[in-house]
Design a protein around this motif. Structure first.
Motif, PDB file in Angstrom:
ATOM      1  N   THR A  44      11.504  12.589  -4.780  1.00 54.82           N
ATOM      2  CA  THR A  44      11.529  11.742  -3.587  1.00 54.82           C
ATOM      3  C   THR A  44      12.953  11.598  -3.069  1.00 54.82           C
ATOM      4  OG1 THR A  44       9.650  10.506  -4.502  1.00 54.82           O
ATOM      5  CG2 THR A  44      10.775   9.533  -2.620  1.00 54.82           C
ATOM      6  N   THR A  45      13.913  11.540  -3.989  1.00 57.29           N
ATOM      7  CA  THR A  45      15.324  11.482  -3.602  1.00 57.29           C
ATOM      8  C   THR A  45      15.703  12.706  -2.786  1.00 57.29           C
ATOM      9  OG1 THR A  45      16.014  10.128  -5.493  1.00 57.29           O
ATOM     10  CG2 THR A  45      17.695  11.517  -4.477  1.00 57.29           C
ATOM     11  N   LYS A  46      15.281  13.870  -3.261  1.00 62.75           N
ATOM     12  CA  LYS A  46      15.573  15.120  -2.555  1.00 62.75           C
ATOM     13  C   LYS A  46      14.955  15.106  -1.158  1.00 62.75           C
ATOM     14  CE  LYS A  46      15.311  20.144  -3.119  1.00 62.75           C
ATOM     15  NZ  LYS A  46      14.844  21.251  -4.007  1.00 62.75           N
ATOM     16  N   SER A  47      13.740  14.581  -1.055  1.00 64.66           N
ATOM     17  CA  SER A  47      13.054  14.498   0.228  1.00 64.66           C
ATOM     18  C   SER A  47      13.781  13.546   1.180  1.00 64.66           C
ATOM     19  CB  SER A  47      11.610  14.027   0.014  1.00 64.66           C
ATOM     20  OG  SER A  47      10.953  13.800   1.241  1.00 64.66           O
ATOM     21  N   MET A  48      14.239  12.407   0.655  1.00 68.10           N
ATOM     22  CA  MET A  48      14.944  11.422   1.479  1.00 68.10           C
ATOM     23  C   MET A  48      16.267  11.982   2.000  1.00 68.10           C
ATOM     24  SD  MET A  48      15.194   8.463   2.919  1.00 68.10           S
ATOM     25  CE  MET A  48      13.777   7.612   2.214  1.00 68.10           C
ATOM     26  N   LEU A  49      17.008  12.679   1.146  1.00 70.46           N
ATOM     27  CA  LEU A  49      18.279  13.264   1.564  1.00 70.46           C
ATOM     28  C   LEU A  49      18.067  14.368   2.601  1.00 70.46           C
ATOM     29  CD1 LEU A  49      20.220  13.384  -1.826  1.00 70.46           C
ATOM     30  CD2 LEU A  49      20.569  11.819   0.088  1.00 70.46           C
ATOM     31  N   ALA A  50      16.979  15.116   2.445  1.00 71.86           N
ATOM     32  CA  ALA A  50      16.652  16.151   3.434  1.00 71.86           C
ATOM     33  C   ALA A  50      16.333  15.514   4.783  1.00 71.86           C
ATOM     34  CB  ALA A  50      15.474  16.989   2.942  1.00 71.86           C
ATOM     35  N   LEU A  51      15.640  14.375   4.745  1.00 68.95           N
ATOM     36  CA  LEU A  51      15.310  13.656   5.974  1.00 68.95           C
ATOM     37  C   LEU A  51      16.572  13.133   6.651  1.00 68.95           C
ATOM     38  CD1 LEU A  51      13.279  12.392   7.918  1.00 68.95           C
ATOM     39  CD2 LEU A  51      13.039  10.479   6.326  1.00 68.95           C
ATOM     40  N   LEU A  52      17.484  12.580   5.871  1.00 69.45           N
ATOM     41  CA  LEU A  52      18.741  12.076   6.431  1.00 69.45           C
ATOM     42  C   LEU A  52      19.572  13.213   7.034  1.00 69.45           C
ATOM     43  CD1 LEU A  52      19.678   9.503   3.645  1.00 69.45           C
ATOM     44  CD2 LEU A  52      19.157   8.964   6.030  1.00 69.45           C
TER      45      LEU A  52
ATOM     46  N   GLN B 138       0.811  -1.212   0.000  1.00 66.05           N
ATOM     47  CA  GLN B 138       0.000   0.000   0.000  1.00 66.05           C
ATOM     48  C   GLN B 138       0.850   1.270   0.000  1.00 66.05           C
ATOM     49  OE1 GLN B 138      -2.126  -1.562   3.610  1.00 66.05           O
ATOM     50  NE2 GLN B 138      -3.950  -0.843   2.520  1.00 66.05           N
ATOM     51  N   LEU B 139       2.173   1.098  -0.053  1.00 69.92           N
ATOM     52  CA  LEU B 139       3.083   2.234   0.051  1.00 69.92           C
ATOM     53  C   LEU B 139       3.787   2.526  -1.260  1.00 69.92           C
ATOM     54  CD1 LEU B 139       4.870   1.270   3.414  1.00 69.92           C
ATOM     55  CD2 LEU B 139       2.834   2.718   3.130  1.00 69.92           C
ATOM     56  N   SER B 140       4.219   3.758  -1.418  1.00 69.79           N
ATOM     57  CA  SER B 140       5.054   4.134  -2.559  1.00 69.79           C
ATOM     58  C   SER B 140       6.499   3.711  -2.287  1.00 69.79           C
ATOM     59  CB  SER B 140       5.001   5.647  -2.766  1.00 69.79           C
ATOM     60  OG  SER B 140       5.645   6.313  -1.674  1.00 69.79           O
ATOM     61  N   GLY B 141       7.353   3.828  -3.306  1.00 64.81           N
ATOM     62  CA  GLY B 141       8.758   3.483  -3.140  1.00 64.81           C
ATOM     63  C   GLY B 141       9.433   4.328  -2.071  1.00 64.81           C
ATOM     64  N   GLY B 142       9.133   5.618  -2.073  1.00 67.93           N
ATOM     65  CA  GLY B 142       9.718   6.504  -1.081  1.00 67.93           C
ATOM     66  C   GLY B 142       9.269   6.168   0.329  1.00 67.93           C
ATOM     67  N   GLN B 143       8.010   5.780   0.472  1.00 68.13           N
ATOM     68  CA  GLN B 143       7.493   5.410   1.791  1.00 68.13           C
ATOM     69  C   GLN B 143       8.129   4.103   2.282  1.00 68.13           C
ATOM     70  OE1 GLN B 143       3.344   5.482   0.658  1.00 68.13           O
ATOM     71  NE2 GLN B 143       2.986   7.441   1.695  1.00 68.13           N
ATOM     72  N   LYS B 144       8.323   3.160   1.375  1.00 62.67           N
ATOM     73  CA  LYS B 144       8.993   1.906   1.762  1.00 62.67           C
ATOM     74  C   LYS B 144      10.414   2.190   2.241  1.00 62.67           C
ATOM     75  CE  LYS B 144       6.465  -1.013  -1.518  1.00 62.67           C
ATOM     76  NZ  LYS B 144       6.568  -1.806  -2.762  1.00 62.67           N
ATOM     77  N   GLN B 145      11.091   3.116   1.569  1.00 62.96           N
ATOM     78  CA  GLN B 145      12.450   3.445   1.969  1.00 62.96           C
ATOM     79  C   GLN B 145      12.462   4.118   3.344  1.00 62.96           C
ATOM     80  OE1 GLN B 145      15.211   2.226   1.776  1.00 62.96           O
ATOM     81  NE2 GLN B 145      16.066   2.919  -0.167  1.00 62.96           N
TER      82      GLN B 145
END
Length: 210
Positions: A183-191, A148-155
């Motif tokens: 989504t990559t930009k969002s993930m890097l911002a989260l990290l 039920q999740l997107s790729g970014g949510q799974k990551q």
């Protein structure tokens, strides 16, 4: 900035020996010297086959250096006993490019599962898992299945699972390779946020130099 070495490589060489007499040895790493301080955010760059993944495997003690020494938190990994390796890895969170989430488990169950092997009560495991999901902004998806999740949510779930044990260091092997640019930009911002707020040392092998 803190000056404590979390990782130190001293004249490290890693050679993969050929499977038979006709196969050539492969030199994955040669004379590597470096130190990574506590709280640093580090990108490991290089072309395909340059030894980036081998570098992480040496830190995780999945592989041993052919020559030289690798230190993690001051511990010489050349002298570590096999039975001590799981304890070493408890202080290291790992996020891979393929998410590695279990499809039959909910998001919360996925984050809880690795902690079940440790001596913690069910209530403590659940609390740590919920805290980790909050850190990656996935609390509202706790009861969802991965399908039920997107790729970014799974990551993000994979990241929460790595953070749940409160590691001192986070190792990310191409964590954004399957994600779109936004989504990559969002993930890097989260990290980056995790690095700044929690002081976790982060090492990333990026999918693209950009």
């Amino acid at each position: 900035m803190a000056t404590t070495d979390m990782i130190r490589f001293e004249n490290v060489k890693k050679i993969y020996t050929g499977l038979d007499a006709k196969s050539k040895d492969i030199v994955a790493l040669h004379n590597v010297n470096l130190s990574i301080k506590k709280g640093e955010f580090v990108f490991v760059l290089g072309h395909s086959g340059a030894g980036k993944s081998t570098f992480l495997k040496l830190i995780l003690r999945e592989e041993a250096a052919t020559e030289g020494k690798v230190f993690v938190n001051g511990r010489d990994l050349s002298s570590i006993r096999q039975r001590e390796i799981p304890y070493l890895r408890r202080g290291l969170g790992v996020v891979f490019q393929d998410y590695a989430v279990w499809p039959h488990m909910t998001v919360l169950e996925n984050v809880c599962y690795p902690m079940k092997k440790q001596r913690m009560s069910k209530a403590e495991i659940r609390q740590k898992a919920e805290n980790a999901l909050k850190q990656v902004r996935m609390t509202e998806y706790a009861s969802y299945l991965p399908s039920q999740l997107s790729g970014g949510q799974k990551q993000r779930v994979a990241l929460a699972r790595a953070l749940a044990t409160q590691p001192e260091m986070l190792l990310c092997d191409e964590p954004t390779s399957a994600l779109d640019p936004l989504t990559t930009k969002s993930m890097l911002a989260l990290l980056t946020d995790i690095n700044k707020k929690l002081g976790v040392t982060i090492i990333i092998i990026p999918h693209e130099l950009s």
